[in-house]
Enzyme design. Sequence first.
Site, mmCIF file in Angstrom:
data_model
loop_
_atom_site.group_PDB
_atom_site.id
_atom_site.type_symbol
_atom_site.label_atom_id
_atom_site.label_comp_id
_atom_site.label_asym_id
_atom_site.label_seq_id
_atom_site.Cartn_x
_atom_site.Cartn_y
_atom_site.Cartn_z
ATOM 1 N N SER A 168 -25.830 15.816 -7.871
ATOM 2 C CA SER A 168 -26.425 14.618 -8.554
ATOM 3 C C SER A 168 -27.870 14.767 -8.407
ATOM 4 C CB SER A 168 -26.182 13.668 -7.452
ATOM 5 O OG SER A 168 -26.453 12.394 -8.005
ATOM 6 N N HIS A 217 -37.502 21.722 -10.259
ATOM 7 C CA HIS A 217 -36.053 21.432 -10.186
ATOM 8 C C HIS A 217 -35.383 22.188 -10.992
ATOM 9 C CE1 HIS A 217 -37.007 17.569 -7.170
ATOM 10 N NE2 HIS A 217 -37.981 18.596 -7.385
ATOM 11 N N GLU A 271 -33.029 20.963 -13.108
ATOM 12 C CA GLU A 271 -32.917 20.303 -14.668
ATOM 13 C C GLU A 271 -34.141 20.439 -15.260
ATOM 14 O OE1 GLU A 271 -30.260 17.901 -11.428
ATOM 15 O OE2 GLU A 271 -32.233 18.734 -11.355
ATOM 16 N N CYS A 314 -35.618 14.067 -11.302
ATOM 17 C CA CYS A 314 -34.768 14.460 -12.631
ATOM 18 C C CYS A 314 -34.036 13.411 -13.213
ATOM 19 C CB CYS A 314 -33.900 15.539 -12.037
ATOM 20 S SG CYS A 314 -34.715 17.054 -11.306
ATOM 21 N N CYS A 371 -31.794 14.201 -8.693
ATOM 22 C CA CYS A 371 -32.696 13.333 -7.653
ATOM 23 C C CYS A 371 -33.310 12.306 -8.673
ATOM 24 C CB CYS A 371 -33.604 14.215 -7.158
ATOM 25 S SG CYS A 371 -35.054 15.072 -8.395
#
Length: 149
Positions: free
Chosen positions: A80, A55, A57, A85, A82
Site C-alpha cells: 500500500s 520510494h 513508486e 507516494c 505511503c
Amino acid sequence: MKDLERAMLATAVAEARAGLAEGGIPIGAALYGPDGALLGRGRNRRVQDGDPTAHAETTAFRAAGRQRHYRGTTMVTTLSPCWFCSGLVRQFGISRVVIGEARTYHGGHDWLAQSGVRIVLLDDAECVAMMREFIAARPKLWHEDIGDE
C-alpha cells in the site's frame, strides 16, 4: 482482469526482490500505460542511494520518463503506498493503483479511492510474506522507512 493485474504485480515483485538482494527494503513498483505497456519499473532505493525520496513508486515514476499526461495509467506496487507516494499518484492523475498487499502497512490508498482513483487490492500472499520476513529481520530499518522512528 485479475490475471493481467497479477502479471503486472509480478514486475513489481521482481523489483522488490532485487531491492532486498541489494540490502534495501523489499518494495517494488511499476507504472503501466493505458494500453498495458510497461512505462517504468523501480524499487525502494532509500538505503542503496541514501535518498529518503527514493520510494518504489517514485523510482518507477522517474523511470517512466516524462509523459504528456497520466490519465489511464496504472501504478502497481507490492505494498500500500505511503502518503508521499499517494500524493504522487494524486498529483499526476494516475488513474488506478494495483496493490499487492496492505496487511503489513496500510498507507494512503483509502484516501486515493475517496479521491476517485481506482484501487485494486490483490492481498497477495507472496507480498505479505516478503514484508513480514523483512520487518521481523530488520525492524529498525522498516520503522525508519515508514517514518515511525
